[in-house]
Design a protein around this motif. Structure first.
Motif, PDB file in Angstrom:
ATOM      1  N   ILE A   1       4.338  -3.107   2.056  1.00 59.81           N
ATOM      2  CA  ILE A   1       4.778  -1.856   2.690  1.00 59.81           C
ATOM      3  C   ILE A   1       5.829  -1.162   1.821  1.00 59.81           C
ATOM      4  O   ILE A   1       5.800   0.060   1.657  1.00 59.81           O
ATOM      5  CB  ILE A   1       5.295  -2.130   4.113  1.00 59.81           C
ATOM      6  CG1 ILE A   1       4.113  -2.500   5.028  1.00 59.81           C
ATOM      7  CG2 ILE A   1       6.074  -0.944   4.656  1.00 59.81           C
ATOM      8  CD1 ILE A   1       4.509  -3.105   6.366  1.00 59.81           C
ATOM      9  N   GLU A   2       6.718  -1.935   1.233  1.00 55.70           N
ATOM     10  CA  GLU A   2       7.732  -1.349   0.352  1.00 55.70           C
ATOM     11  C   GLU A   2       7.089  -0.708  -0.880  1.00 55.70           C
ATOM     12  O   GLU A   2       7.497   0.368  -1.324  1.00 55.70           O
ATOM     13  CB  GLU A   2       8.724  -2.425  -0.085  1.00 55.70           C
ATOM     14  CG  GLU A   2       9.875  -1.888  -0.909  1.00 55.70           C
ATOM     15  CD  GLU A   2      10.887  -2.959  -1.249  1.00 55.70           C
ATOM     16  OE1 GLU A   2      11.356  -2.955  -2.405  1.00 55.70           O
ATOM     17  OE2 GLU A   2      11.203  -3.785  -0.373  1.00 55.70           O
ATOM     18  N   LEU A   3       6.056  -1.351  -1.420  1.00 49.99           N
ATOM     19  CA  LEU A   3       5.374  -0.806  -2.596  1.00 49.99           C
ATOM     20  C   LEU A   3       4.600   0.473  -2.288  1.00 49.99           C
ATOM     21  O   LEU A   3       4.513   1.359  -3.135  1.00 49.99           O
ATOM     22  CB  LEU A   3       4.420  -1.850  -3.188  1.00 49.99           C
ATOM     23  CG  LEU A   3       5.088  -3.019  -3.901  1.00 49.99           C
ATOM     24  CD1 LEU A   3       4.070  -4.104  -4.210  1.00 49.99           C
ATOM     25  CD2 LEU A   3       5.767  -2.537  -5.182  1.00 49.99           C
ATOM     26  N   ASP A   4       4.019   0.549  -1.080  1.00 55.29           N
ATOM     27  CA  ASP A   4       3.265   1.753  -0.691  1.00 55.29           C
ATOM     28  C   ASP A   4       3.356   1.945   0.815  1.00 55.29           C
ATOM     29  O   ASP A   4       2.526   1.445   1.567  1.00 55.29           O
ATOM     30  CB  ASP A   4       1.804   1.655  -1.115  1.00 55.29           C
ATOM     31  CG  ASP A   4       1.036   2.953  -0.867  1.00 55.29           C
ATOM     32  OD1 ASP A   4       1.569   3.855  -0.184  1.00 55.29           O
ATOM     33  OD2 ASP A   4      -0.097   3.066  -1.350  1.00 55.29           O
ATOM     34  N   PRO A   5       4.378   2.661   1.278  1.00 55.60           N
ATOM     35  CA  PRO A   5       4.565   2.866   2.716  1.00 55.60           C
ATOM     36  C   PRO A   5       3.467   3.697   3.376  1.00 55.60           C
ATOM     37  O   PRO A   5       3.420   3.795   4.605  1.00 55.60           O
ATOM     38  CB  PRO A   5       5.914   3.578   2.826  1.00 55.60           C
ATOM     39  CG  PRO A   5       6.444   3.741   1.468  1.00 55.60           C
ATOM     40  CD  PRO A   5       5.440   3.248   0.483  1.00 55.60           C
ATOM     41  N   GLU A   6       2.571   4.261   2.587  1.00 57.54           N
ATOM     42  CA  GLU A   6       1.473   5.059   3.148  1.00 57.54           C
ATOM     43  C   GLU A   6       0.141   4.309   3.135  1.00 57.54           C
ATOM     44  O   GLU A   6      -0.921   4.915   3.222  1.00 57.54           O
ATOM     45  CB  GLU A   6       1.349   6.385   2.403  1.00 57.54           C
ATOM     46  CG  GLU A   6       2.568   7.276   2.586  1.00 57.54           C
ATOM     47  CD  GLU A   6       2.878   7.570   4.054  1.00 57.54           C
ATOM     48  OE1 GLU A   6       1.954   7.919   4.807  1.00 57.54           O
ATOM     49  OE2 GLU A   6       4.060   7.425   4.442  1.00 57.54           O
ATOM     50  N   TYR A   7       0.203   3.003   3.057  1.00 57.61           N
ATOM     51  CA  TYR A   7      -0.979   2.153   3.055  1.00 57.61           C
ATOM     52  C   TYR A   7      -1.031   1.438   4.408  1.00 57.61           C
ATOM     53  O   TYR A   7      -0.175   0.604   4.717  1.00 57.61           O
ATOM     54  CB  TYR A   7      -0.889   1.179   1.887  1.00 57.61           C
ATOM     55  CG  TYR A   7      -2.126   0.356   1.617  1.00 57.61           C
ATOM     56  CD1 TYR A   7      -3.405   0.851   1.850  1.00 57.61           C
ATOM     57  CD2 TYR A   7      -2.003  -0.921   1.092  1.00 57.61           C
ATOM     58  CE1 TYR A   7      -4.520   0.086   1.568  1.00 57.61           C
ATOM     59  CE2 TYR A   7      -3.121  -1.686   0.807  1.00 57.61           C
ATOM     60  CZ  TYR A   7      -4.373  -1.176   1.054  1.00 57.61           C
ATOM     61  OH  TYR A   7      -5.480  -1.938   0.779  1.00 57.61           O
TER      62      TYR A   7
END
Length: 134
Positions: A78-84
């Protein structure tokens, strides 16, 4: 358009229809991750900057070591891609197992907000855990 099959707590991640729910992801980057994973699962496990990899590792940890340990992996994704949306959904599953219902609901809401195709799965997951608590 790539297809994500959600099988919470399980490493089965293949393009197929599961429980009458197919989740597609229109994000080109997410599609690329999925394609790379399906092409070579072993090679795919070496990129620490890939949120899909962290989510899959979290699912593996949930299945082998427990859901509490898996949360760390989902948080990294989630930190790497909060829109995933995928890691939010898997994190919600683990949180429900841990009986942390309020946090699970927040994760499900976020997954549906990002990708409305998660709505039927979120509804089913909620009903499964509500039924179990009754």
């Amino acid at each position: 358009m790539a297809v994500i099959i959600l099988s919470a707590g399980c490493m089965d991640y293949i393009p197929a229809l599961v429980n009458n729910h197919i989740i597609t992801d229109d994000n080109v980057t997410h599609q690329k991750w999925q394609s790379e994973f399906l092409e070579d699962r072993e090679k795919f496990k070496t990129n620490p900057e890939n949120p899909l990899e962290w989510t899959l590792k979290g699912m593996d940890i949930a299945a082998t070591h427990g859901h509490e340990e898996a949360l760390e992996y989902y948080d990294i994704a989630i930190e790497l891609d909060p829109e995933y949306a995928f890691p939010y959904y898997e994190k919600a599953f683990s949180l429900f197992i841990l009986q942390r219902t309020d946090e699970a609901e927040e994760c499900l809401d976020k997954a549906v907000e990002i990708n409305p195709q998660y709505k039927p799965l979120a509804k089913k997951l909620r009903s499964d855990f509500i039924r179990e608590e009754s």
